[in-house]
Design a protein around this motif. Structure first.
Motif, short mmCIF file in Angstrom:
data_model
loop_
_atom_site.label_atom_id
_atom_site.label_comp_id
_atom_site.label_asym_id
_atom_site.label_seq_id
_atom_site.Cartn_x
_atom_site.Cartn_y
_atom_site.Cartn_z
N THR A 74 3.81 11.54 -5.04
CA THR A 74 4.70 11.27 -3.93
C THR A 74 4.61 12.29 -2.82
O THR A 74 4.86 11.98 -1.68
N SER A 157 6.19 -1.33 -9.94
CA SER A 157 5.26 -0.40 -9.29
C SER A 157 3.96 -1.05 -8.85
O SER A 157 3.18 -0.42 -8.14
N GLN A 159 1.40 -3.40 -6.64
CA GLN A 159 1.38 -3.77 -5.23
C GLN A 159 1.69 -5.27 -5.08
O GLN A 159 1.16 -6.08 -5.82
N TYR B 90 8.93 5.35 -2.43
CA TYR B 90 8.01 6.19 -1.65
C TYR B 90 7.01 5.33 -0.89
O TYR B 90 6.66 5.63 0.26
N GLN B 91 6.55 4.24 -1.54
CA GLN B 91 5.60 3.37 -0.84
C GLN B 91 6.23 2.71 0.37
O GLN B 91 5.57 2.47 1.38
N ASN B 92 7.52 2.42 0.28
CA ASN B 92 8.18 1.73 1.40
C ASN B 92 8.65 2.68 2.47
O ASN B 92 8.55 2.38 3.65
N ARG B 94 8.05 6.27 2.56
CA ARG B 94 7.26 7.51 2.67
C ARG B 94 8.11 8.76 2.45
O ARG B 94 7.82 9.83 2.97
#
Lengths: 163, 106
Positions: A74, A157, A159, B90-92, B94
Motif C-alpha cells: 500500500t 481483492s 480486480q 487503497y486501489q480506489n 490511493r
C-alpha cells in the motif's frame, strides 16, 4: 522461572510498545514479530505447547507476513511515514489509562481461584479430544468461517473486470 | 503458583499488552496500524485464556487452550478479510488513511 517470565514479558512489552508508539509503520510491523514470539514463549511457560506452535505458525508465519505484505503493497518503501500521526493522543492516553486502572483494580481485588499447577505434559491429545468431542460444533463452524473468509478475501481483492 | 509466579503476573502482562493495543487502535489513522493494534489485543486475551487454563486446573483442563486456538483462527480470518478490504480501499482512494475512507457516509 521468574527470570524466564521477566525476559519474555520485557520482550513482549517493549515490542508492543514499539508497535504502538512508532511513527514508522514498517517498524511497527516488524516489532510485532517480537511481541508474537514472546507470547509464544509465555505459552510454553504455561505448559501450552500446542498453542505455542499454533501461535508461531499462524501469527508469525501467516498474519505477520500478510501484514508486512500489505504494508509494502500500500505505501511502498519510500512513503512509509505517510499519515501515521496520532489523532488526539491525549484523549487516547487518558482513555487507555482509565480503562487500565479499572482493570488493574479488578485484577488485584478479585480473589482468584488457583489450584496447584499441574506439571507440564503434552497437550495435543487432550486438545484433539476436546475438538472432536465437546467442541465439535464450534470446530465445524470455524471451518465454515475460514472458507467464507477465504472466498470473501478473493472476491474483495480481485480486480473488477467489466465487459 | 509455580515457582514464584502467580496468576496475577500473567494477568498484568495481558493487561499491559491489551492497553498498548488499545492505544495503538485509538491513535492510528493508518488502517494497517489499527489492525496491528487489534492483533495485540487478541494476543492479550489469549494470554489470559492460557493463564486461566494453566492455573484453573480442575476437570476442564484444555478448555482455555481450545478457546485460544479459536481466537487465533478468528484473528487469522479477520486479518485476511481486513487486509483485503484495506487493499481494495487503497486501489480506489490511493490512501489507507481511515479518515479519508468516508465516501459511504451520505
Amino acid at each position: 522461572m521468574r527470570m524466564v517470565f521477566a525476559l519474555f514479558a520485557a520482550l513482549i512489552v517493549s515490542s508492543a510498545g514499539v508497535t504502538a508508539f512508532s511513527r514508522n509503520i514498517v517498524h511497527s510491523a516488524f516489532a510485532l514479530l517480537g511481541a508474537f514470539a514472546g507470547v509464544a514463549g509465555i505459552y510454553v511457560l504455561l505448559a501450552a505447547d500446542f498453542v505455542a506452535m499454533v501461535q508461531i505458525f499462524v501469527y508469525i508465519g501467516g498474519i505477520l507476513v500478510l501484514t508486512i505484505f500489505a504494508v509494502m503493497l500500500t505505501q511502498g518503501l519510500t512513503g512509509v511515514n505517510v499519515s501515521n500521526r496520532a489523532v488526539g493522543r491525549i484523549p487516547a492516553l487518558a482513555t487507555t489509562l482509565i480503562v487500565g486502572a479499572v482493570m488493574l483494580y479488578a485484577i488485584l481485588k478479585t480473589p482468584w481461584y488457583e489450584v496447584k499447577a499441574h506439571s507440564p505434559a503434552p497437550t495435543t491429545y487432550g486438545i484433539g479430544n476436546a475438538f472432536l468431542g465437546a467442541y465439535v460444533l464450534p470446530f465445524e463452524l470455524a471451518s465454515i468461517v475460514l472458507l467464507a473468509a477465504l472466498i470473501g478475501a478473493i472476491v474483495i481483492s480481485r480486480q473488477e473486470s467489466r465487459e | 503458583m509455580v515457582n514464584g509466579l502467580t496468576l496475577n503476573n500473567f494477568l498484568i502482562l495481558g493487561l499491559a499488552v491489551f492497553l498498548l493495543g488499545a492505544y495503538c487502535v485509538l491513535t492510528r489513522r493508518n488502517a494497517i496500524g489499527i489492525l496491528m493494534g487489534i492483533e495485540l489485543m487478541l494476543n492479550a486475551a489469549n494470554i489470559n485464556y492460557i493463564a486461566f487454563s494453566f492455573f484453573g486446573g480442575g476437570g476442564a483442563k484444555y478448555d482455555g487452550q481450545v478457546f485460544a486456538i479459536f481466537v487465533i483462527m478468528l484473528a487469522a480470518a479477520e486479518a485476511v478479510v481486513g487486509l483485503a478490504i484495506i487493499l481494495a480501499i487503497y486501489q480506489n482512494l490511493r490512501t489507507i488513511d481511515v479518515d479519508a475512507a468516508e465516501t459511504l457516509s451520505g
